[in-house]
Each structure stands twice: as C-alpha cells, then as structure tokens.
Design an enzyme around this catalytic site. Structure first.
Site, PDB file in Angstrom:
ATOM      1  N   ASP A  74       6.955  -4.677  12.412  1.00  0.00           N
ATOM      2  CA  ASP A  74       6.674  -3.818  11.267  1.00  0.00           C
ATOM      3  C   ASP A  74       6.129  -2.486  11.782  1.00  0.00           C
ATOM      4  O   ASP A  74       5.328  -2.450  12.717  1.00  0.00           O
ATOM      5  CB  ASP A  74       5.641  -4.493  10.349  1.00  0.00           C
ATOM      6  CG  ASP A  74       5.561  -3.835   8.987  1.00  0.00           C
ATOM      7  OD1 ASP A  74       5.957  -4.466   7.993  1.00  0.00           O
ATOM      8  OD2 ASP A  74       5.092  -2.671   8.920  1.00  0.00           O
TER       9      ASP A  74
ATOM     10  N   HIS B 210      23.307  -7.980   3.772  1.00  0.00           N
ATOM     11  CA  HIS B 210      22.386  -7.400   2.794  1.00  0.00           C
ATOM     12  C   HIS B 210      22.209  -8.318   1.594  1.00  0.00           C
ATOM     13  O   HIS B 210      23.167  -8.655   0.904  1.00  0.00           O
ATOM     14  CB  HIS B 210      22.879  -6.031   2.295  1.00  0.00           C
ATOM     15  CG  HIS B 210      21.943  -5.442   1.282  1.00  0.00           C
ATOM     16  ND1 HIS B 210      20.893  -4.620   1.628  1.00  0.00           N
ATOM     17  CD2 HIS B 210      21.860  -5.617  -0.063  1.00  0.00           C
ATOM     18  CE1 HIS B 210      20.202  -4.310   0.542  1.00  0.00           C
ATOM     19  NE2 HIS B 210      20.785  -4.897  -0.499  1.00  0.00           N
TER      20      HIS B 210
ATOM     21  N   HIS C  25      15.687  -5.096   0.814  1.00  0.00           N
ATOM     22  CA  HIS C  25      16.539  -5.925   1.685  1.00  0.00           C
ATOM     23  C   HIS C  25      15.636  -7.088   2.070  1.00  0.00           C
ATOM     24  O   HIS C  25      14.592  -6.877   2.710  1.00  0.00           O
ATOM     25  CB  HIS C  25      16.989  -5.113   2.907  1.00  0.00           C
ATOM     26  CG  HIS C  25      17.903  -5.833   3.857  1.00  0.00           C
ATOM     27  ND1 HIS C  25      19.128  -5.322   4.259  1.00  0.00           N
ATOM     28  CD2 HIS C  25      17.771  -7.025   4.498  1.00  0.00           C
ATOM     29  CE1 HIS C  25      19.701  -6.165   5.110  1.00  0.00           C
ATOM     30  NE2 HIS C  25      18.888  -7.217   5.270  1.00  0.00           N
TER      31      HIS C  25
ATOM     32  N   HIS D  93      13.241  -9.848   3.297  1.00  0.00           N
ATOM     33  CA  HIS D  93      12.607  -9.983   4.608  1.00  0.00           C
ATOM     34  C   HIS D  93      11.427 -10.926   4.530  1.00  0.00           C
ATOM     35  O   HIS D  93      10.725 -10.977   3.524  1.00  0.00           O
ATOM     36  CB  HIS D  93      12.161  -8.629   5.151  1.00  0.00           C
ATOM     37  CG  HIS D  93      11.365  -7.797   4.184  1.00  0.00           C
ATOM     38  ND1 HIS D  93      11.959  -7.087   3.165  1.00  0.00           N
ATOM     39  CD2 HIS D  93      10.030  -7.587   4.070  1.00  0.00           C
ATOM     40  CE1 HIS D  93      11.031  -6.462   2.472  1.00  0.00           C
ATOM     41  NE2 HIS D  93       9.840  -6.757   2.983  1.00  0.00           N
TER      42      HIS D  93
HETATM   43  P1  5GP Z   1       7.626  -5.014   1.594  1.00  0.00           P
HETATM   44  O1  5GP Z   1       6.511  -4.228   0.982  1.00  0.00           O
HETATM   45  O2  5GP Z   1       8.968  -4.568   1.079  1.00  0.00           O
HETATM   46  O3  5GP Z   1       7.415  -6.505   1.492  1.00  0.00           O
HETATM   47  O4  5GP Z   1       7.566  -4.725   3.148  1.00  0.00           O
HETATM   48  C1  5GP Z   1       8.217  -3.648   3.748  1.00  0.00           C
HETATM   49  C2  5GP Z   1       7.621  -3.497   5.118  1.00  0.00           C
HETATM   50  O5  5GP Z   1       8.480  -2.649   5.855  1.00  0.00           O
HETATM   51  C3  5GP Z   1       6.228  -2.842   5.132  1.00  0.00           C
HETATM   52  O6  5GP Z   1       5.297  -3.735   5.743  1.00  0.00           O
HETATM   53  C4  5GP Z   1       6.426  -1.560   5.939  1.00  0.00           C
HETATM   54  O7  5GP Z   1       5.343  -1.269   6.800  1.00  0.00           O
HETATM   55  C5  5GP Z   1       7.697  -1.861   6.706  1.00  0.00           C
HETATM   56  N1  5GP Z   1       8.499  -0.669   7.007  1.00  0.00           N
HETATM   57  C6  5GP Z   1       8.789   0.354   6.167  1.00  0.00           C
HETATM   58  N2  5GP Z   1       9.586   1.251   6.775  1.00  0.00           N
HETATM   59  C7  5GP Z   1       9.810   0.766   8.034  1.00  0.00           C
HETATM   60  C8  5GP Z   1      10.565   1.259   9.153  1.00  0.00           C
HETATM   61  O8  5GP Z   1      11.212   2.312   9.119  1.00  0.00           O
HETATM   62  N3  5GP Z   1      10.562   0.494  10.283  1.00  0.00           N
HETATM   63  C9  5GP Z   1       9.856  -0.674  10.365  1.00  0.00           C
HETATM   64  N4  5GP Z   1       9.904  -1.333  11.523  1.00  0.00           N
HETATM   65  N5  5GP Z   1       9.141  -1.171   9.334  1.00  0.00           N
HETATM   66  C10 5GP Z   1       9.128  -0.446   8.183  1.00  0.00           C
HETATM   67 ZN    ZN Z   2      20.210  -3.785   3.386  1.00  0.00          ZN
END
Ligand code: 5GP
Ligand code: ZN
Length: 119
Positions: A30, A46, A97, A99
């Site tokens: 992350d 996706h 997407h 995760h």
């Molecule tokens: P969500 O909030 O969708 O569950 O988690 C998205 C995660 O993606 C967040 O923890 C954020 O820090 C991470 N993230 C956002 N943009 C990027 C990126 O460009 N690269 C990486 N490696 N992580 C990202």
């Molecule tokens: Zn995607």
C-alpha cells in the site's frame, strides 16, 4: 478498465512495490501503509467490489481467500494477519477494484477501520 487505478498498476502504467505476482493475482505494498506490513492483494481481472460478483468472476475472488494467507506467509507474518475488504462508499472503499488489505503487526497499526480515519 482503462480508468481504474489498480488496472493501471497491473498494466505497469503506474509503478508499485510488488511482493507477489502470478497469472491471476498481484500483491503490492500500500502506498500509505497503516501498519508495519500493509499489502494489497488484487485480482488481475477487474472486479469492482464484493457487490459486483457474478458467474464470470466469483471464482477468482474466492481464490483470494487462499491467496491471502500465502501472501501473509511470504511477508513472514507467521503469528497472524488481518484481512480487510472495504466494499462500496458505505464500507470506505476508495479504489473501485476489489482488494484485500493484508495487515501485519496490527498492534502498531494506525488504522483500525473503526471509525474511518485520515491516517
Ligand atoms: P480502499 O480505501 O479502497 O479500501 O483502499 C485503497 C488503498 O489503496 C488505500 O489504502 C490507499 O493507501 C491505497 N492506494 C491508493 N493509491 C495507491 C497507489 O497509487 N499505489 C498504491 N500502492 N496504493 C495506493
Ligand atoms: Zn481495475
């Protein structure tokens, strides 16, 4: 999906710190780790979220359940890990997407997920 951040990471258009890759899955750090180990596990196909499962994608998402402990062991999280799957706006999902967040050493984590925090 051309406008999806994680699809761009899969394509190599956006760099990432990869820890695991096979034909179906990618795991990478992350960008803003909320625990000493914070890995994102994604399918290369996706799928927007758990609310978007159908016959064409359910098997790859089910496969993430066994892939998660493989990644955790790879990261030497032998005493355990936390898996989090934020789903939709109400679940705090920011990237559309699907995760798994794989978090290690969570006693030092800055993010519990309850309630949502900026850090
Ligand atoms: P969500 O909030 O969708 O569950 O988690 C998205 C995660 O993606 C967040 O923890 C954020 O820090 C991470 N993230 C956002 N943009 C990027 C990126 O460009 N690269 C990486 N490696 N992580 C990202
Ligand atoms: Zn995607």
């Amino acid at each position: 999906m051309s406008d999806c951040l994680f699809c761009k990471i899969i394509a190599g258009d956006i760099p990432s710190k990869k820890v695991y890759e096979d034909d179906e899955y990618l795991a990478f750090w992350d960008i803003a780790p909320k625990a000493p180990v914070h890995i994102l596990l994604i399918p290369k196909k996706h799928v927007t979220s758990l609310y978007h499962l159908d016959d064409s994608n359910v098997s790859v998402v089910q496969g993430m359940m066994s892939k998660a402990p493989e990644i955790a062991k790879l990261m030497e999280l032998n005493d355990g890990f936390r898996a989090v799957v934020n789903t939709g706006d109400g679940g705090g999902q920011e990237v559309g997407h699907i995760h798994f967040h794989i978090l290690g050493d969570v006693r030092k984590a800055t993010w519990s997920g309850f309630p949502l925090q900026d850090n």
